[in-house]
Design an enzyme around this catalytic site. Structure first.
Site: not given
Ligand SMILES: *Cc1c(COP(=O)(O)O)cnc(C)c1O
Length: 382
Positions: A165, A190, A40, A94
Site C-alpha cells: 500500500d 489521499k 463496470r 491502515y
Molecule cells: C485511506 C487509506 C486506505 C483506504 O482508502 P479509502 O479511499 O478510504 O477506501 C487504505 N490505505 C491507506 C494507507 C489509507 O490511508
C-alpha cells in the site's frame, strides 16, 4: 520520462483538446468486433486514461482505478486468494484494511498473521501455505519504514506474492514495483486526488496480475465513475508539485517540533534521529508529507488541536490543507488501550498531513498552539 512529465502528458489525440474529453456514456456502439466499453468492465476512455497515468507513475505495465482505496484493496485480495491460503500482513496496517482482514478473511477460510515492520519478523510468520505478503511503508501513524528491496528479494525466492500500500509515500516519493514487489495499491482519496474532494483507489502491477484482478473487479463492480476519473486525472497533473512542497513542509515542521520542549518525540523518516532514516534515504526520493509527534505527558493533544488557527483538525490526509488528527481517537479508537500503546499510539500522539501553506505560517501556528496548550487551563481561558 521524468515523473513530473508523466503527471501532465496525455496520450489522447490533441485535436480533441489539450485535456482528455469527459466521456460519460455507459452505452457504446455495438456492431464492431471486440470488447465494448462499459463502466463496470473498467474499460471506458476516462477509466483507461487515468489508470494508465497512475501505472506510468508507478513504472508498471498496467493499472486499474476503483471507487475507493478499500474497493481496490478488497478486490485485489479477493482476486488473488482462495480458501486455505495464508497471508502475512503488517501489524501497523491502515485501520480499514485491518478491519477487512479480521472480519472478512475467516468468512472465506483465508488465514493470516500480523508481523512487526521488519523483513525478519515478516519471514518468521511465513508458513508452507503462505501465499501473499501485504505491507505498507511508511506506516500509519508512527512512520516506520520497511526495507522493500530486501522484502522483494526474499519473497521472490520463496515464490510469495507481495503487495505494498503506497498511499502514504505516493509514487513521487517511492515506487515499490521498481524494487521487485508484485502489486501496489493506493487510496487515491489521499495524495493522488489530493484536494479532499474525491474518493477513489487503484491497483498497479504487471499485465498478467492486473488482468487477474480485472476479472474479479468486473464481478465485484467497484468501478470509478467517468467524472471522478476526469477529476482524478486533473489532480494527477499537479501531483509532483504538490508532493514536493508537502515533503518540504513536513520536513520543516518535523525539524521545528523536534526542537520544542513541549514535544517528547517526533516521527518523521527525514529526521536524522528516525531509526529508519538511512533506509528511507535509500529507498525514498522524498520522505513524504506525513509525520507524527508526541506531546509531553502533561499536555493534552485535544487542547493542542483546539488552539490551531491555520492547520485544520480533520480526518483523512494527503490534501492541500494541513490537517491533524489524534490517532488514539480516530484510526486506532477501536483498539484496546494496551494494544494501542504497544504500537506507539499514546493519547499524546498527533498525526500531521502537511499541506501547501507557507512553512512560516504553519510553524507560527504550531508554535502558538504548543505555547497555549502548555499554559494552565485557567490562564488559557482568560
Ligand atoms: C485511506 C487509506 C486506505 C483506504 O482508502 P479509502 O479511499 O478510504 O477506501 C487504505 N490505505 C491507506 C494507507 C489509507 O490511508
Amino acid at each position: 520520462m521524468h515523473t513530473s512529465s508523466i503527471c501532465v502528458t496525455s496520450h489522447h489525440d490533441p485535436r480533441q483538446g489539450v485535456v482528455q474529453p469527459l466521456s460519460t456514456s455507459s452505452s457504446y456502439y455495438y456492431v464492431d468486433e471486440g470488447p465494448q466499453p462499459y463502466p463496470r468492465y473498467f474499460n471506458t476512455p476516462n477509466q483507461v486514461a487515468v489508470a494508465d497515468r497512475i501505472a506510468r507513475l508507478e513504472q508498471a505495465e498496467s493499472g486499474l482505478v476503483f471507487s475507493s482505496g478499500m474497493a481496490a484493496i478488497s478486490t485485489t485480495l479477493f482476486a488473488l486468494l482462495k480458501p486455505g491460503d495464508h497471508v502475512v500482513m503488517l501489524k501497523a496496517l491502515y485501520g480499514g484494511t485491518h478491519d477487512f482482514v479480521v472480519n472478512q478473511f475467516n468468512q472465506w477460510g483465508v488465514e493470516y498473521d500480523f508481523a512487526s515492520t521488519t523483513v525478519e519478523d515478516i519471514l518468521s510468520k511465513c508458513r508452507p501455505d503462505t501465499k501473499l505478503i501485504y505491507v505498507e511503508s511508511p506506516t500509519n501513524p508512527c512512520l516506520e519504514v520497511l526495507d522493500l528491496d530486501s522484502l522483494a528479494t526474499t519473497a521472490r525466492q520463496r515464490k510469495l506474492l507481495t503487495i505494498c500500500d503506497n498511499t502514504f509515500a505516493s509514487p513521487i516519493n517511492q515506487r515499490p514495483l521498481t524494487f521487485g514487489l508484485d502489486l501496489v495499491v493506493h487510496s487515491g482519496t489521499k495524495y493522488l486526488g489530493g484536494h479532499s474532494d474525491l474518493s477513489c483507489g487503484a491497483v498497479i502491477g504487471s499485465q498478467v496480475l492486473i488482468d487477474q484482478v480485472t476479472r474479479a473487479a468486473r464481478r465485484f463492480g467497484g468501478n470509478l465513475g467517468a467524472s471522478d476519473c476526469h477529476l482524478l486525472d486533473r489532480s494527477l497533473k499537479t501531483l509532483d508539485v504538490r508532493v514536493t512542497r508537502q515533503n518540504e513542509n513536513a520536513g520543516r515542521i518535523a525539524a521545528f517540533l523536534e526542537a520544542q520542549p513541549q514535544v517528547k518525540q517526533v516521527h518523521y523518516p527525514g529526521l536524522a534521529s528516525h531509526p529508519n532514516h538511512a533506509l528511507a534515504a535509500r529507498q525514498m526520493s522524498g520522505c513524504g508529507g506525513m509525520l507524527s509527534f508526541e506531546l509531553q505527558p502533561d499536555l493534552s493533544a485535544v487542547r493542542f488541536l483546539q488552539q490551531l488557527q491555520l492547520a485544520v483538525p480533520a480526518m483523512s490526509l494527503g490534501g492541500v490543507d494541513t490537517t491533524l488528527c489524534i490517532p488514539a481517537r480516530t484510526s486506532h479508537a477501536a483498539m484496546p488501550a494496551d494494544e494501542r500503546a504497544a504500537c506507539g499510539v499514546s493519547d499524546q500522539l498527533l498525526r500531521v498531513s502537511a499541506g501547501l501553506e507557507h512553512e512560516q505560517d504553519l510553524i507560527a501556528d504550531f508554535d502558538q498552539a504548543l505555547h497555549a496548550c502548555a499554559r494552565p487551563l485557567a490562564a488559557a481561558a482568560s
